[in-house]
Write an enzyme that holds these catalytic residues in place. Structure first.
Site, PDB file in Angstrom:
ATOM      1  N   ARG A 161      12.897  34.024  21.512  1.00 61.50           N
ATOM      2  CA  ARG A 161      12.886  34.052  22.329  1.00 61.50           C
ATOM      3  C   ARG A 161      11.922  34.913  23.008  1.00 61.50           C
ATOM      4  O   ARG A 161      11.402  34.154  24.425  1.00 61.50           O
ATOM      5  CB  ARG A 161      14.682  33.624  22.791  1.00 61.50           C
TER       6      ARG A 161
ATOM      7  N   HIS B 210       5.677  52.412  54.450  1.00 62.91           N
ATOM      8  CA  HIS B 210       6.426  52.100  54.980  1.00 62.91           C
ATOM      9  C   HIS B 210       7.482  52.982  54.684  1.00 62.91           C
ATOM     10  O   HIS B 210       7.616  53.441  53.545  1.00 62.91           O
ATOM     11  CB  HIS B 210       6.731  50.644  54.027  1.00 62.91           C
TER      12      HIS B 210
ATOM     13  N   TYR C 154      13.003  44.600  45.595  1.00 60.43           N
ATOM     14  CA  TYR C 154      13.586  46.176  46.440  1.00 60.43           C
ATOM     15  C   TYR C 154      15.374  45.927  46.182  1.00 60.43           C
ATOM     16  O   TYR C 154      15.270  44.648  46.823  1.00 60.43           O
ATOM     17  CB  TYR C 154      12.789  46.319  47.518  1.00 60.43           C
TER      18      TYR C 154
ATOM     19  N   GLU D 177      11.823  50.130  61.034  1.00 61.05           N
ATOM     20  CA  GLU D 177      10.959  50.041  60.324  1.00 61.05           C
ATOM     21  C   GLU D 177       9.710  50.663  60.071  1.00 61.05           C
ATOM     22  O   GLU D 177       9.482  49.382  61.485  1.00 61.05           O
ATOM     23  CB  GLU D 177      11.033  48.752  59.656  1.00 61.05           C
TER      24      GLU D 177
END
Length: 201
Positions: free
Chosen positions: A23, A63, A133, A144
Protein backbone atom coordinates in the site's frame (compact mmCIF):
# COMPACT_ATOMS: atom_id res chain seq x y z
CA UNK A 1 13.11 5.85 16.27
CA UNK A 2 16.74 6.97 16.41
CA UNK A 3 17.91 10.32 17.71
CA UNK A 4 21.14 12.24 17.84
CA UNK A 5 22.15 15.69 19.07
CA UNK A 6 23.21 18.31 16.56
CA UNK A 7 26.11 20.69 17.18
CA UNK A 8 23.89 23.39 18.72
CA UNK A 9 23.21 22.36 22.34
CA UNK A 10 19.61 21.29 22.91
CA UNK A 11 18.86 20.62 19.22
CA UNK A 12 18.09 17.00 18.31
CA UNK A 13 17.45 15.13 15.07
CA UNK A 14 14.87 12.32 15.17
CA UNK A 15 14.72 9.60 12.50
CA UNK A 16 11.66 7.30 12.54
CA UNK A 17 11.60 3.75 11.28
CA UNK A 18 9.52 3.31 8.12
CA UNK A 19 7.26 0.31 7.56
CA UNK A 20 6.60 -0.45 3.88
CA UNK A 21 4.04 -2.78 2.32
CA UNK A 22 2.23 -2.94 -1.05
CA UNK A 23 0.00 0.00 0.00
CA UNK A 24 2.90 2.35 0.69
CA UNK A 25 4.76 3.43 3.82
CA UNK A 26 3.77 4.10 7.43
CA UNK A 27 5.94 5.97 9.94
CA UNK A 28 5.65 8.12 13.07
CA UNK A 29 7.58 11.43 12.94
CA UNK A 30 7.05 12.04 16.68
CA UNK A 31 7.37 9.37 19.37
CA UNK A 32 7.22 10.44 23.00
CA UNK A 33 9.42 7.64 24.35
CA UNK A 34 12.27 8.54 21.98
CA UNK A 35 11.90 12.24 22.75
CA UNK A 36 12.02 11.67 26.52
CA UNK A 37 15.03 9.40 26.16
CA UNK A 38 16.90 12.08 24.20
CA UNK A 39 15.94 15.19 26.16
CA UNK A 40 14.88 13.90 29.56
CA UNK A 41 11.41 15.43 29.42
CA UNK A 42 8.25 15.24 27.35
CA UNK A 43 7.54 17.46 24.38
CA UNK A 44 6.24 20.91 25.24
CA UNK A 45 2.47 21.44 25.44
CA UNK A 46 1.53 22.11 21.81
CA UNK A 47 -0.13 25.51 21.40
CA UNK A 48 -0.19 25.63 17.61
CA UNK A 49 0.61 23.59 14.52
CA UNK A 50 1.60 25.30 11.29
CA UNK A 51 2.60 24.32 7.78
CA UNK A 52 4.49 26.00 4.95
CA UNK A 53 4.58 25.06 1.28
CA UNK A 54 7.57 26.32 -0.70
CA UNK A 55 8.77 26.27 -4.26
CA UNK A 56 12.31 25.16 -5.08
CA UNK A 57 14.80 27.88 -4.16
CA UNK A 58 12.68 29.42 -1.41
CA UNK A 59 14.70 30.48 1.61
CA UNK A 60 12.91 30.96 4.94
CA UNK A 61 14.60 32.40 8.02
CA UNK A 62 16.50 32.85 10.16
CA UNK A 63 13.37 32.97 12.34
CA UNK A 64 13.12 32.99 16.12
CA UNK A 65 10.90 34.10 19.00
CA UNK A 66 11.81 36.55 21.73
CA UNK A 67 12.43 35.00 25.13
CA UNK A 68 10.47 35.58 27.16
CA UNK A 69 8.03 34.21 26.07
CA UNK A 70 10.23 31.77 24.10
CA UNK A 71 8.91 29.25 21.58
CA UNK A 72 10.15 25.73 20.93
CA UNK A 73 9.49 23.96 17.64
CA UNK A 74 9.37 20.38 16.42
CA UNK A 75 9.92 20.60 12.66
CA UNK A 76 9.33 17.93 10.02
CA UNK A 77 9.45 17.94 6.21
CA UNK A 78 6.46 15.90 5.04
CA UNK A 79 6.88 16.43 1.29
CA UNK A 80 9.82 17.45 -0.87
CA UNK A 81 13.25 18.20 0.54
CA UNK A 82 14.96 20.98 2.50
CA UNK A 83 18.40 21.92 3.73
CA UNK A 84 17.59 22.81 7.34
CA UNK A 85 19.64 24.99 9.70
CA UNK A 86 19.67 25.50 13.47
CA UNK A 87 21.46 28.62 14.73
CA UNK A 88 22.16 29.49 18.38
CA UNK A 89 20.79 33.02 18.87
CA UNK A 90 20.68 32.86 22.68
CA UNK A 91 22.61 35.79 24.14
CA UNK A 92 24.75 34.41 26.95
CA UNK A 93 24.95 30.92 25.48
CA UNK A 94 28.45 29.42 25.42
CA UNK A 95 27.81 28.50 21.77
CA UNK A 96 26.22 31.78 20.66
CA UNK A 97 26.35 32.03 16.85
CA UNK A 98 27.06 28.32 16.35
CA UNK A 99 24.99 26.54 13.68
CA UNK A 100 24.43 23.07 12.30
CA UNK A 101 22.60 21.72 9.27
CA UNK A 102 20.75 18.61 8.20
CA UNK A 103 18.68 17.54 5.23
CA UNK A 104 15.01 16.74 5.82
CA UNK A 105 12.71 15.11 3.29
CA UNK A 106 9.23 13.74 2.91
CA UNK A 107 10.35 10.14 2.48
CA UNK A 108 12.27 9.75 5.74
CA UNK A 109 10.19 12.33 7.69
CA UNK A 110 13.12 13.07 9.93
CA UNK A 111 12.35 15.82 12.44
CA UNK A 112 14.33 18.42 14.37
CA UNK A 113 13.62 19.75 17.85
CA UNK A 114 14.49 23.44 18.29
CA UNK A 115 14.55 24.66 21.89
CA UNK A 116 13.58 28.26 22.69
CA UNK A 117 16.10 30.78 21.40
CA UNK A 118 17.51 28.64 18.61
CA UNK A 119 16.90 30.16 15.18
CA UNK A 120 15.51 28.16 12.27
CA UNK A 121 16.11 28.54 8.55
CA UNK A 122 15.74 26.31 5.54
CA UNK A 123 16.18 26.19 1.78
CA UNK A 124 13.58 24.28 -0.25
CA UNK A 125 15.39 21.96 -2.65
CA UNK A 126 12.27 20.81 -4.53
CA UNK A 127 8.99 22.35 -5.66
CA UNK A 128 5.91 21.88 -3.45
CA UNK A 129 8.03 21.20 -0.38
CA UNK A 130 5.92 21.03 2.78
CA UNK A 131 7.32 21.70 6.26
CA UNK A 132 5.18 21.23 9.36
CA UNK A 133 5.74 22.74 12.79
CA UNK A 134 4.55 21.88 16.28
CA UNK A 135 4.99 24.98 18.46
CA UNK A 136 4.92 25.60 22.19
CA UNK A 137 3.37 29.07 21.82
CA UNK A 138 0.81 30.53 19.46
CA UNK A 139 2.07 32.91 16.81
CA UNK A 140 2.22 36.50 18.05
CA UNK A 141 3.53 38.80 15.34
CA UNK A 142 5.46 41.19 17.58
CA UNK A 143 7.37 38.33 19.22
CA UNK A 144 8.45 36.71 15.94
CA UNK A 145 11.68 38.17 14.56
CA UNK A 146 14.35 37.35 12.01
CA UNK A 147 18.10 37.58 11.50
CA UNK A 148 19.64 37.73 8.04
CA UNK A 149 20.20 34.28 6.57
CA UNK A 150 23.04 35.70 4.44
CA UNK A 151 24.91 37.35 7.33
CA UNK A 152 28.57 36.53 6.58
CA UNK A 153 29.36 36.52 10.30
CA UNK A 154 27.09 33.48 10.67
CA UNK A 155 28.28 31.93 7.42
CA UNK A 156 25.52 29.50 6.51
CA UNK A 157 26.55 27.43 3.46
CA UNK A 158 23.49 28.15 1.37
CA UNK A 159 23.38 26.23 -1.91
CA UNK A 160 23.90 28.15 -5.12
CA UNK A 161 20.46 29.09 -6.40
CA UNK A 162 19.60 30.59 -9.76
CA UNK A 163 16.56 32.42 -8.37
CA UNK A 164 16.45 32.45 -4.55
CA UNK A 165 13.08 33.54 -3.15
CA UNK A 166 12.86 35.38 0.17
CA UNK A 167 10.14 37.40 1.85
CA UNK A 168 10.44 41.17 2.26
CA UNK A 169 10.81 40.65 6.00
CA UNK A 170 13.68 38.20 5.58
CA UNK A 171 15.49 40.41 3.08
CA UNK A 172 15.28 43.33 5.52
CA UNK A 173 16.35 41.29 8.57
CA UNK A 174 19.33 42.66 10.53
CA UNK A 175 22.67 40.95 10.95
CA UNK A 176 23.29 38.96 14.12
CA UNK A 177 25.54 41.69 15.55
CA UNK A 178 23.01 44.41 14.78
CA UNK A 179 20.15 42.45 16.34
CA UNK A 180 22.27 41.85 19.44
CA UNK A 181 23.19 45.53 19.76
CA UNK A 182 19.50 46.45 19.50
CA UNK A 183 18.54 43.98 22.23
CA UNK A 184 16.39 41.94 19.84
CA UNK A 185 17.80 38.49 20.56
CA UNK A 186 16.50 35.93 23.09
CA UNK A 187 18.14 35.64 26.48
CA UNK A 188 19.86 32.32 27.26
CA UNK A 189 18.76 32.23 30.90
CA UNK A 190 15.15 33.01 29.96
CA UNK A 191 15.21 30.22 27.36
CA UNK A 192 16.46 27.72 29.92
CA UNK A 193 13.74 28.81 32.35
CA UNK A 194 11.06 28.07 29.75
CA UNK A 195 12.33 24.51 29.27
CA UNK A 196 12.64 24.04 33.01
CA UNK A 197 8.91 24.71 33.43
CA UNK A 198 8.14 21.85 30.99
CA UNK A 199 10.38 19.48 32.93
CA UNK A 200 8.39 20.19 36.09
CA UNK A 201 5.03 19.42 34.45
Amino acid sequence: MKSRPLAVPGVFLFSPQAFADPRGVFLSPYQEAAFVEALGHKLFPVAQTSQSTSRRGSVRGIHYTLAPPGTARYVCCTRGRVLDFAIDLRVGSPTFGLWDQTELDGQSCRSVYFPPGVGHAFVALEDDTVVTYLMSERYVRENELAVSVVDPAIGLPLPALADPVRSDRDRAAPTLAWARDLGLLPDYTACQAVEQRWRQN
